[in-house]
Write an enzyme that holds these catalytic residues in place. Structure first.
Site, PDB file in Angstrom:
ATOM      1  N   LEU A 163     -11.960  30.307   3.267  1.00  8.22           N
ATOM      2  CA  LEU A 163     -10.648  30.373   3.908  1.00  8.22           C
ATOM      3  C   LEU A 163     -10.120  31.803   4.013  1.00  8.22           C
ATOM      4  CD1 LEU A 163      -8.225  28.962   5.158  1.00  8.22           C
ATOM      5  CD2 LEU A 163      -7.329  28.590   2.848  1.00  8.22           C
ATOM      6  N   HIS A 164      -9.786  32.186   5.237  1.00  4.04           N
ATOM      7  CA  HIS A 164      -9.214  33.513   5.473  1.00  4.04           C
ATOM      8  C   HIS A 164      -8.456  33.524   6.800  1.00  4.04           C
ATOM      9  CE1 HIS A 164     -12.988  33.569   7.751  1.00  4.04           C
ATOM     10  NE2 HIS A 164     -12.506  34.568   8.469  1.00  4.04           N
ATOM     11  N   PHE A 165      -7.443  34.371   6.837  1.00  7.00           N
ATOM     12  CA  PHE A 165      -6.724  34.715   8.052  1.00  7.00           C
ATOM     13  C   PHE A 165      -7.024  36.174   8.360  1.00  7.00           C
ATOM     14  CE2 PHE A 165      -4.458  31.306   6.006  1.00  7.00           C
ATOM     15  CZ  PHE A 165      -3.978  30.507   7.019  1.00  7.00           C
TER      16      PHE A 165
END
Length: 431
Positions: free
Chosen positions: A232-234
């Site tokens: 998970l990453h933005f």
């Protein structure tokens, strides 16, 4: 036997430890072996960004200018990036929307195409593949956590074991698209797969709110919509002009009174090549985050790839269901579009298009950008089906009133806010 839909593409290198065999214990990494005993800078944001600033609070520009961009430039000085993104040619393409084209010939060189599965938005985390626990701490700028109080504050060194959950960190993207390109990695030690959850999405909105600049946006790509790392990453960066999607006209979708408790307004894009929904306002940041999170959860659970742009300091969010990778896997995208090697993820869909060939950059036009992005969009019929399901999932109900058209606040040049003075001349877009 199950048939898998896959495409081959050159993976973007987000970390210098992404190569096979890189990362792991003994390198001061972000894994269980190193991070718990480490001290990292900590930026703790205030619980309510709408609450007026106190006398002893950090200056509004501290987070973006004094911390994030200053630390990013420090990593430039250390030579941690794969190329100098400020040397890449960038121009605004003439036309009504003003698509932004960048020539970045070095972003895909010397890498072999890798096969990616594009027919599963939800996939389990695989610790055998590269993930952000293998990143070296020199690529980390700071931790980003909820301070729980009325003021934001910053600590130069804070134990990573503080708090009752795994630390969230902001790290550089070593293959930047633009100035200040970073990754927000929520609860890194929890090894979350690339899928939206309420806590992590609210964290991303808080980051946009703390930046307090219309030129700093966050983006999210689901699996199947050109995310290449299932951790998970933005992503986020600074671009000193409005994105074309921010200038596109919208049609407000009238909501029944029972659906207005959150204060969230919903519109759909018009006169833009990719169909999408726009969520804005909300009584609180959490109200807005909850509505958009529920929309994204429906898309994930129903295997609809999508991209998200967080704009206007977290007050305006664009959600784009898309189908380009599926079309590519099925052989339905023309070869000349494939030859451009453009992967239409959130930044490209928003109108900032990274081109790998000088010929494409020279010949870039609004028509060519529109043609590429039109292939990304769901059909009108499919989009309306998805929209109806999203409304049901979020508890929103359309009223019988007629939809209202509206212009973006960026529709005229007179309403475009001025760029921050910290931008170097090498980063300015040619217009």
């Amino acid at each position: 036997m199950e048939m898998k839909l896959t495409i081959k593409r050159v993976p973007t290198v987000l970390s210098n430890y992404q190569e096979e065999g890189g990362g792991g214990c003994g390198r001061n990494c972000l894994g269980d072996c190193c991070l718990p005993a480490s001290k990292l800078p900590l930026y703790a944001f205030k619980a309510d960004p709408k609450k007026p600033a106190q006398d002893d609070e950090l200056p509004t520009e501290f987070f973006l200018n004094s911390l994030l961009l200053a630390q990013w430039e420090d990593r430039v000085a250390r030579g941690l990036f794969r190329y100098d993104v400020t040397a890449c040619e960038t121009k605004v393409i003439p036309g009504e929307l003003g698509f932004v084209a960048q020539l970045n010939e070095g972003r895909h060189l010397k890498k072999r195409p890798t096969e990616f599965r594009v027919d599963r938005v939800l996939q389990p985390f695989d610790s055998a593949k590269f993930n952000f626990t293998k990143v070296g701490q020199e690529e980390v700028l700071f931790r980003f956590e909820n301070g729980g109080g009325d003021n934001s504050y910053f600590l130069e060194n804070a134990p990573s074991t503080e708090g009752d959950h795994a630390p969230s960190v902001v790290a550089i993207n070593v293959s930047p698209i633009e100035y200040g390109h970073v990754l927000l990695i929520p609860r890194v030690l929890d090894r979350l797969p690339q899928q939206i959850d309420p806590e992590s999405f609210l964290l991303a909105l808080h980051m946009a709110a703390e930046a307090a600049s219309p030129y700093f946006r966050l983006g999210y790509n689901s699996l199947g919509a050109f995310a290449t790392i299932n951790h998970l990453h933005f992503q986020a960066y600074y671009l000193s002009v409005p994105f074309p999607v921010e200038k596109a006209p919208t049609k407000k979708i009238p909501l029944a009174k029972c659906a207005l408790n959150s204060g969230v307004k919903v519109s759909k894009l018009t006169n833009f090549p990719v169909r999408g929904l726009v969520f804005e306002r909300g009584n609180t940041l959490k109200d807005l985050a909850d509505v958009v999170t529920n929309a994204c959860i429906w898309l994930q659970e129903n295997n609809v790839p999508f991209n998200v742009l967080i704009s206007d300091s977290g007050r305006r969010i664009f959600v784009f269901p898309q189908c380009y990778a599926e079309k590519q896997a099925l052989g339905e995208v023309s070869q000349d579009l494939l030859d451009t090697q453009v992967n239409p993820a959130v930044w490209e869909i928003s109108g900032h298009i990274v081109l790998k060939r000088r010929t494409d950059f020279k010949e870039a036009s609004e028509a060519s950008a529109w043609r590429l992005l039109a292939e990304v969009s769901l059909s009108e019929e499919r989009f309306e089906e998805v929209k109806a399901c999203i409304f049901e999932a979020t508890g929103l109900t359309e009223s019988d009133e007629e939809e209202e058209s509206s212009e973006s606040p960026y529709a005229s040049s007179s309403s475009v806010p001025r760029a921050s003075s910290h931008m170097s001349e090498g980063c300015l877009v040619l217009q």
